[in-house]
Design an enzyme around this catalytic site. Sequence first.
Site, PDB file in Angstrom:
ATOM      1  N   GLY A   9      90.057 106.005   1.333  1.00 51.73           N
ATOM      2  CA  GLY A   9      90.409 107.338   1.839  1.00 51.73           C
ATOM      3  C   GLY A   9      90.346 107.363   3.346  1.00 51.73           C
ATOM      4  N   ARG A  12      92.729 110.012   6.557  1.00 47.94           N
ATOM      5  CA  ARG A  12      92.511 111.351   7.125  1.00 47.94           C
ATOM      6  C   ARG A  12      91.046 111.763   6.977  1.00 47.94           C
ATOM      7  NH1 ARG A  12      92.696 115.642   3.235  1.00 47.94           N
ATOM      8  NH2 ARG A  12      93.207 114.807   1.187  1.00 47.94           N
ATOM      9  N   ASN A  82      84.436 105.980   0.872  1.00 41.04           N
ATOM     10  CA  ASN A  82      84.543 107.327   1.457  1.00 41.04           C
ATOM     11  C   ASN A  82      85.420 108.256   0.625  1.00 41.04           C
ATOM     12  OD1 ASN A  82      84.826 109.377   3.839  1.00 41.04           O
ATOM     13  ND2 ASN A  82      86.928 108.743   3.358  1.00 41.04           N
ATOM     14  N   SER A 134      76.826 113.204  -0.351  1.00 39.64           N
ATOM     15  CA  SER A 134      76.844 114.560   0.204  1.00 39.64           C
ATOM     16  C   SER A 134      75.428 115.124   0.102  1.00 39.64           C
ATOM     17  CB  SER A 134      77.788 115.438  -0.617  1.00 39.64           C
ATOM     18  OG  SER A 134      77.527 116.813  -0.366  1.00 39.64           O
ATOM     19  N   TYR A 147      80.773 118.340  -8.553  1.00 45.22           N
ATOM     20  CA  TYR A 147      80.725 117.600  -7.286  1.00 45.22           C
ATOM     21  C   TYR A 147      79.302 117.126  -6.993  1.00 45.22           C
ATOM     22  CZ  TYR A 147      81.325 116.672  -2.257  1.00 45.22           C
ATOM     23  OH  TYR A 147      81.365 116.085  -1.015  1.00 45.22           O
ATOM     24  N   ALA A 149      76.816 116.657  -9.045  1.00 41.38           N
ATOM     25  CA  ALA A 149      76.390 115.618  -9.995  1.00 41.38           C
ATOM     26  C   ALA A 149      77.028 114.276  -9.647  1.00 41.38           C
ATOM     27  CB  ALA A 149      76.771 116.036 -11.413  1.00 41.38           C
ATOM     28  N   LYS A 151      77.995 113.246  -6.715  1.00 41.47           N
ATOM     29  CA  LYS A 151      77.426 112.697  -5.476  1.00 41.47           C
ATOM     30  C   LYS A 151      75.987 112.233  -5.695  1.00 41.47           C
ATOM     31  CE  LYS A 151      80.974 112.950  -2.762  1.00 41.47           C
ATOM     32  NZ  LYS A 151      81.562 111.728  -2.196  1.00 41.47           N
ATOM     33  N   ILE A 180      81.109 119.239   7.156  1.00 42.56           N
ATOM     34  CA  ILE A 180      81.893 118.533   8.170  1.00 42.56           C
ATOM     35  C   ILE A 180      83.287 119.159   8.224  1.00 42.56           C
ATOM     36  CG2 ILE A 180      82.741 116.273   8.927  1.00 42.56           C
ATOM     37  CD1 ILE A 180      79.652 116.417   8.663  1.00 42.56           C
TER      38      ILE A 180
HETATM   39  P1  NAP Z   1      89.307 115.119   2.865  1.00 43.08           P
HETATM   40  O1  NAP Z   1      89.708 115.447   4.250  1.00 43.08           O
HETATM   41  O2  NAP Z   1      89.683 116.009   1.744  1.00 43.08           O
HETATM   42  O3  NAP Z   1      89.779 113.630   2.558  1.00 43.08           O
HETATM   43  C1  NAP Z   1      89.601 113.073   1.290  1.00 43.08           C
HETATM   44  C2  NAP Z   1      90.014 111.624   1.361  1.00 43.08           C
HETATM   45  O4  NAP Z   1      89.800 111.026   0.073  1.00 43.08           O
HETATM   46  C3  NAP Z   1      91.469 111.444   1.732  1.00 43.08           C
HETATM   47  O5  NAP Z   1      91.583 110.382   2.640  1.00 43.08           O
HETATM   48  C4  NAP Z   1      92.111 111.079   0.394  1.00 43.08           C
HETATM   49  O6  NAP Z   1      93.208 110.191   0.534  1.00 43.08           O
HETATM   50  C5  NAP Z   1      90.987 110.344  -0.279  1.00 43.08           C
HETATM   51  N1  NAP Z   1      91.143 110.323  -1.729  1.00 43.08           N
HETATM   52  C6  NAP Z   1      90.986 111.354  -2.605  1.00 43.08           C
HETATM   53  N2  NAP Z   1      91.238 110.925  -3.862  1.00 43.08           N
HETATM   54  C7  NAP Z   1      91.562 109.609  -3.771  1.00 43.08           C
HETATM   55  C8  NAP Z   1      91.904 108.620  -4.723  1.00 43.08           C
HETATM   56  N3  NAP Z   1      91.959 108.886  -6.041  1.00 43.08           N
HETATM   57  N4  NAP Z   1      92.167 107.354  -4.281  1.00 43.08           N
HETATM   58  C9  NAP Z   1      92.107 107.070  -2.953  1.00 43.08           C
HETATM   59  N5  NAP Z   1      91.781 107.972  -2.009  1.00 43.08           N
HETATM   60  C10 NAP Z   1      91.511 109.225  -2.420  1.00 43.08           C
HETATM   61  O7  NAP Z   1      87.728 115.015   2.759  1.00 43.08           O
HETATM   62  P2  NAP Z   1      86.615 114.500   3.775  1.00 43.08           P
HETATM   63  O8  NAP Z   1      85.843 115.668   4.203  1.00 43.08           O
HETATM   64  O9  NAP Z   1      87.196 113.576   4.785  1.00 43.08           O
HETATM   65  O10 NAP Z   1      85.711 113.696   2.733  1.00 43.08           O
HETATM   66  C11 NAP Z   1      85.465 112.300   2.814  1.00 43.08           C
HETATM   67  C12 NAP Z   1      84.208 112.003   2.009  1.00 43.08           C
HETATM   68  O11 NAP Z   1      83.105 112.727   2.585  1.00 43.08           O
HETATM   69  C13 NAP Z   1      84.296 112.459   0.556  1.00 43.08           C
HETATM   70  O12 NAP Z   1      83.668 111.518  -0.273  1.00 43.08           O
HETATM   71  C14 NAP Z   1      83.521 113.757   0.543  1.00 43.08           C
HETATM   72  O13 NAP Z   1      82.981 114.066  -0.705  1.00 43.08           O
HETATM   73  C15 NAP Z   1      82.440 113.448   1.571  1.00 43.08           C
HETATM   74  N6  NAP Z   1      81.813 114.647   2.155  1.00 43.08           N
HETATM   75  C16 NAP Z   1      82.536 115.551   2.877  1.00 43.08           C
HETATM   76  C17 NAP Z   1      81.896 116.667   3.399  1.00 43.08           C
HETATM   77  C18 NAP Z   1      82.610 117.711   4.217  1.00 43.08           C
HETATM   78  O14 NAP Z   1      81.985 118.767   4.507  1.00 43.08           O
HETATM   79  N7  NAP Z   1      83.840 117.506   4.624  1.00 43.08           N
HETATM   80  C19 NAP Z   1      80.537 116.856   3.169  1.00 43.08           C
HETATM   81  C20 NAP Z   1      79.835 115.917   2.423  1.00 43.08           C
HETATM   82  C21 NAP Z   1      80.489 114.812   1.926  1.00 43.08           C
HETATM   83  P3  NAP Z   1      94.760 110.692   0.530  1.00 43.08           P
HETATM   84  O15 NAP Z   1      94.826 111.886   1.426  1.00 43.08           O
HETATM   85  O16 NAP Z   1      95.505 109.506   1.038  1.00 43.08           O
HETATM   86  O17 NAP Z   1      95.106 111.002  -0.893  1.00 43.08           O
END
Ligand code: NAP
Length: 239
Positions: A9, A12, A82, A134, A147, A149, A151, A180
């Site tokens: 991932g 982005r 990620n 998370s 979500y 569970a 994580k 984030i």
């Molecule tokens: P995001 O902007 O929604 O990006 C999600 C990423 O996951 C994208 O790059 C997407 O790729 C990829 N993805 C989703 N399903 C996929 C699949 N089946 N195969 C391959 N790639 C997949 O979210 P983010 O905030 O950057 O989150 C990144 C990580 O941080 C996640 O694990 C999330 O749970 C964790 N996190 C985020 C936050 C927050 O507040 N943002 C907080 C705690 C943890 P494509 O776009 O190419 O499909």
Amino acid sequence: MKKTALVTGGARGIGRAISKVLAEDGWTVAVNYLNSEEAALSLSREINCLLVKADVSDENQVSAMFKRIKSEIGSIDLLVNNAGISSYGLFTDITPEEWRKMFSVNVDGVFYCCRQAVPDMIRKKHGCIINISSMWGQVGASCESAYSASKAAVIGLTKALAKELGPSGIRVNCISPGCISTDMLGCFSQSELDALIDNTPLGTLGSPEDIAEMVCFLASEKCRFVTGQVIGANGGFVI
Ligand code: NAP
């Protein structure tokens, strides 16, 4: 140490920042993406990287992705799990299909990627795995039970793998971000975001770069004695 990394991932959000910071730090980066082809292509114009399209929840696609990475840039030394999805709603409204989808990406995806990466790491007697969990995996979030569970499962896997793979010179850690500023928060209204900020002692949302710098540090030799840890990067939300 040779520095070849895979960021799932990675096109982005947090993954993109991780890919950029690792590239700046001298890593050869394979950037996995699924839907964000445009973003992936634009990233490949910013940093020197190998783009690999794959759905991490599909074992065959993950296997093909690793084969391609190995033949083009060699076996990886650093795996950053990620890629992830989230959902928001009452527990009583979650369908079995939605529950399974959450676990297929957030947990099975980590399992499939580790399963591909670990044998080469064991052979080389070195390697580093960083899972993005998370803070909700630590303390649970109301209306985010699937979500939370999923994580929490990532945290359990991180700790177990750290114990099992430590003797093979492989470190496994987990970063546990707070709120984030990425598309993942897009489901929240401004007043909901303000409430999250109010509950964050540092009084702000985190940036993807905040997590990326932590990944880079954890992957470095500076952290050679650190394994099995859950590193909170949450502005003090969870202490
Ligand atoms: P995001 O902007 O929604 O990006 C999600 C990423 O996951 C994208 O790059 C997407 O790729 C990829 N993805 C989703 N399903 C996929 C699949 N089946 N195969 C391959 N790639 C997949 O979210 P983010 O905030 O950057 O989150 C990144 C990580 O941080 C996640 O694990 C999330 O749970 C964790 N996190 C985020 C936050 C927050 O507040 N943002 C907080 C705690 C943890 P494509 O776009 O190419 O499909």
